[in-house]
Motif scaffolding. Structure first.
Motif, short mmCIF file in Angstrom:
data_model
loop_
_atom_site.label_atom_id
_atom_site.label_comp_id
_atom_site.label_asym_id
_atom_site.label_seq_id
_atom_site.Cartn_x
_atom_site.Cartn_y
_atom_site.Cartn_z
N VAL A 1 -5.69 -2.45 -2.07
CA VAL A 1 -5.72 -1.82 -0.74
C VAL A 1 -5.04 -2.70 0.28
O VAL A 1 -4.24 -2.25 1.11
N ASN A 2 -5.32 -4.00 0.22
CA ASN A 2 -4.74 -4.93 1.19
C ASN A 2 -3.22 -4.99 1.08
O ASN A 2 -2.53 -5.21 2.08
N LYS A 3 -2.68 -4.80 -0.14
CA LYS A 3 -1.22 -4.79 -0.29
C LYS A 3 -0.59 -3.69 0.55
O LYS A 3 0.47 -3.88 1.15
N ILE A 4 -1.23 -2.54 0.57
CA ILE A 4 -0.70 -1.40 1.33
C ILE A 4 -0.85 -1.66 2.83
O ILE A 4 0.09 -1.46 3.61
N ILE A 5 -2.02 -2.14 3.25
CA ILE A 5 -2.25 -2.42 4.67
C ILE A 5 -1.29 -3.51 5.16
O ILE A 5 -0.69 -3.40 6.23
N ASP A 6 -1.13 -4.55 4.35
CA ASP A 6 -0.24 -5.65 4.75
C ASP A 6 1.22 -5.23 4.78
O ASP A 6 2.05 -5.93 5.36
N SER A 7 1.53 -4.09 4.16
CA SER A 7 2.90 -3.56 4.20
C SER A 7 3.10 -2.60 5.36
O SER A 7 4.15 -1.96 5.46
N GLY A 8 2.08 -2.49 6.22
CA GLY A 8 2.23 -1.74 7.45
C GLY A 8 1.71 -0.31 7.43
O GLY A 8 1.98 0.46 8.35
N ASN A 9 0.93 0.04 6.42
CA ASN A 9 0.42 1.41 6.32
C ASN A 9 -1.10 1.39 6.22
O ASN A 9 -1.67 0.85 5.27
N GLU A 10 -1.75 1.96 7.20
CA GLU A 10 -3.22 1.96 7.23
C GLU A 10 -3.83 3.29 6.84
O GLU A 10 -5.06 3.44 6.88
N ASN A 11 -3.01 4.26 6.46
CA ASN A 11 -3.53 5.57 6.07
C ASN A 11 -3.60 5.67 4.55
O ASN A 11 -2.61 5.98 3.87
N LEU A 12 -4.76 5.37 4.01
CA LEU A 12 -4.91 5.34 2.57
C LEU A 12 -6.34 5.68 2.16
O LEU A 12 -7.27 5.61 2.95
N MET A 13 -6.46 6.06 0.90
CA MET A 13 -7.76 6.27 0.29
C MET A 13 -7.71 5.73 -1.13
O MET A 13 -6.63 5.55 -1.70
N VAL A 14 -8.90 5.47 -1.69
CA VAL A 14 -8.98 5.00 -3.07
C VAL A 14 -9.74 6.05 -3.89
O VAL A 14 -10.62 6.74 -3.37
N ALA B 1 3.91 2.33 0.57
CA ALA B 1 3.41 2.06 1.92
C ALA B 1 4.52 2.22 2.95
O ALA B 1 4.31 2.77 4.05
N LYS B 2 5.71 1.77 2.61
CA LYS B 2 6.82 1.77 3.58
C LYS B 2 7.38 3.17 3.84
O LYS B 2 8.19 3.35 4.76
N THR B 3 6.99 4.17 3.07
CA THR B 3 7.38 5.54 3.38
C THR B 3 6.61 6.08 4.57
O THR B 3 6.96 7.12 5.13
N ASN B 4 5.51 5.40 4.93
CA ASN B 4 4.60 5.82 6.01
C ASN B 4 3.86 7.12 5.67
O ASN B 4 3.27 7.74 6.56
N LYS B 5 3.89 7.51 4.40
CA LYS B 5 3.07 8.62 3.96
C LYS B 5 1.64 8.13 3.71
O LYS B 5 1.41 6.93 3.53
N ILE B 6 0.69 9.05 3.68
CA ILE B 6 -0.67 8.69 3.29
C ILE B 6 -0.65 8.34 1.80
O ILE B 6 0.06 8.97 1.01
N ILE B 7 -1.43 7.34 1.42
CA ILE B 7 -1.44 6.86 0.04
C ILE B 7 -2.82 7.10 -0.58
O ILE B 7 -3.84 6.77 0.02
N ASN B 8 -2.82 7.69 -1.77
CA ASN B 8 -4.04 7.77 -2.56
C ASN B 8 -3.89 6.81 -3.73
O ASN B 8 -3.07 7.02 -4.63
N LEU B 9 -4.68 5.76 -3.70
CA LEU B 9 -4.58 4.68 -4.68
C LEU B 9 -5.70 4.81 -5.70
O LEU B 9 -6.87 4.64 -5.36
N LYS B 10 -5.35 5.13 -6.92
CA LYS B 10 -6.37 5.30 -7.95
C LYS B 10 -6.80 3.94 -8.52
O LYS B 10 -5.95 3.08 -8.79
N LYS B 11 -8.11 3.80 -8.71
CA LYS B 11 -8.64 2.56 -9.28
C LYS B 11 -8.28 2.48 -10.76
O LYS B 11 -8.50 3.41 -11.52
N GLY B 12 -7.70 1.35 -11.14
CA GLY B 12 -7.37 1.15 -12.54
C GLY B 12 -8.62 1.25 -13.42
O GLY B 12 -9.69 0.77 -13.04
N GLN B 13 -8.47 1.86 -14.59
CA GLN B 13 -9.59 1.99 -15.52
C GLN B 13 -10.11 0.63 -15.97
O GLN B 13 -11.21 0.52 -16.50
N PHE B 14 -9.32 -0.40 -15.73
CA PHE B 14 -9.60 -1.77 -16.15
C PHE B 14 -10.05 -2.65 -14.98
O PHE B 14 -10.23 -3.86 -15.16
#
Length: 288
Positions: free
Chosen positions: A164-177, A141-154
Motif C-alpha cells: 500500500v505504501n508503494k502506491i501512496i509514496d508514488s503519489g496516489n492515495e485512492n486505493l483499496m486492498v 499509481a502514476k496513472t492517477n486511477k483508483i487502485i485495487n490491490l489484491k493481497k498475495g495468497q502468500f
C-alpha cells in the motif's frame, strides 16, 4: 496518514468512496459490490451480465462496480483462455461504463497494461500474484486511477501495508486492498478473518469471495472451486465489516471460459445480496 501499527509508524489511508466515479447509493450505508465475469468473453455476454447486476443493485441500493478482465495472464496451462484481444475487451468495458454510467474495473499485469487500461476504465486492479511487484505498483499509481490491490495468497495482512505504501509514496492515495484467501497447502485456500480488521486499519478493504473459494494447482491444470460456499464466506465478511464484496458471476458458470468452477450463477445474486444486506443492517445497528 500515519498510525501506530505493531509498534511502528505506518501510513494509514481510508479512501473516500466518493472518489470512485459514478458510484451510486453511497448514502445507503451498504457494502459496495464489485461483480461481473472473470473475463470479457464478448460484448453481448458482458452487457447482459452488467445489465442484470445493475438491475439488482438498483433495487437493493447497493453501490456497484462492474468487473471484467480484459486479458488473463495468470493461467496454469498455455492452452487456457486468455482473452478476445486486449483493445477489443477494453473497448467493451468502456462501452459498459459509458452506456450504464457506472464505474468499471479490470486487472493489469505489467507497466504497459497500466497505461493502456487507464484509458478505458476507472479502477486498475493488481492481481494477488503481483502484489509485491514494485514497478507495476508504481506504474499503476502514476496513472492517477483508483487502485485495487489484491493481497498475495502468500502474504500476511500486516505485510500488505508495505505494498500500500508503494502506491501512496508514488503519489496516489485512492486505493483499496482485497483479501482473496491465503494458501493452505498446495491445493486449497482459506480466509483468515483476523486479517479484515488489520487491513481496515490502514486501507479500504474488500473481500474477494469467489477467488477465496478456488482449489488451485489441480492435476488437470484447471483450477477447481467450492461455489456452494459463496454465501458462507460472504456472510462472514459482512459480519467482520468489510467495506466491499467482490463476486464473479455468470449466467452459465459451467460454460465460462475462465474460473467457472468458483463463480456464482447470476440467478442467485439477488437472493444472496438481500440476506447479506440484512446482516449488514444488524451489524450497523450495534453502532447506533
Amino acid at each position: 496518514h500515519f498510525k501506530i501499527f505493531n509498534d511502528k509508524f505506518v501510513k494509514n489511508l481510508i479512501m473516500d468512496l466518493k472518489a470512485i466515479p459514478n458510484l451510486k447509493y453511497l448514502e445507503s450505508n451498504n457494502f459496495f459490490l464489485i461483480a461481473g465475469p472473470c473475463a470479457i468473453e464478448g460484448e453481448e455476454m458482458a452487457f447482459k451480465i452488467a445489465e442484470n447486476c445493475i438491475k439488482i443493485c438498483d433495487k437493493l441500493k447497493v453501490p456497484y462496480i462492474f468487473k471484467g478482465s480484459f486479458k488473463k495472464a495468470n493461467r496454469s496451462r498455455i492452452d487456457s483462455f486468455t482473452g478476445i484481444g486486449d483493445e477489443i475487451a477494453l473497448k467493451i468495458l468502456k462501452k459498459i461504463r459509458d452506456h450504464f454510467n457506472i464505474p468499471v474495473i479490470t486487472d493489469i499485469h505489467n507497466e504497459i497494461d497500466a497505461k493502456l487500461a487507464a484509458e478505458y476504465v476507472d479502477i486498475l486492479q493488481i492481481p494477488a500474484f503481483l502484489a509485491r511487484q514494485t514497478d507495476l505498483l508504481v506504474a499503476a499509481a502514476k496513472t492517477n486511477k483508483i487502485i485495487n490491490l489484491k493481497k498475495g495468497q502468500f502474504m500476511s495482512p500486516e505485510s500488505m501495508q508495505f505494498a500500500v505504501n508503494k502506491i501512496i509514496d508514488s503519489g496516489n492515495e485512492n486505493l483499496m486492498v482485497t483479501d482473496r484467501g491465503t494458501m493452505f497447502g498446495y491445493q486449497d485456500l482459506i480466509v483468515d478473518f483476523r486479517g479484515i480488521p488489520i487491513m481496515k486499519s490502514y486501507a479500504t478493504t474488500v473481500l474477494d469471495v469467489t477467488h477465496s473459494l478456488q482449489k488451485p494447482n489441480q492435476t488437470s491444470g484447471v483450477t477447481g472451486g467450492l461455489p456452494e460456499m459463496i454465501e458462507t464466506i460472504a456472510r462472514a465478511g459482512v459480519v467482520n465489516e468489510v467495506d466491499g464484496l467482490f463476486i464473479e458471476t455468470h449466467f452459465e458458470p459451467e460454460k465460462a471460459l475462465s474460473d467457472g468452477k468458483n463463480m456464482l450463477p447470476i440467478k442467485s445474486l439477488e437472493e444472496i445480496l438481500s440476506r447479506l444486506i440484512s446482516i449488514r443492517k444488524t451489524i450497523n445497528s450495534f453502532k447506533s
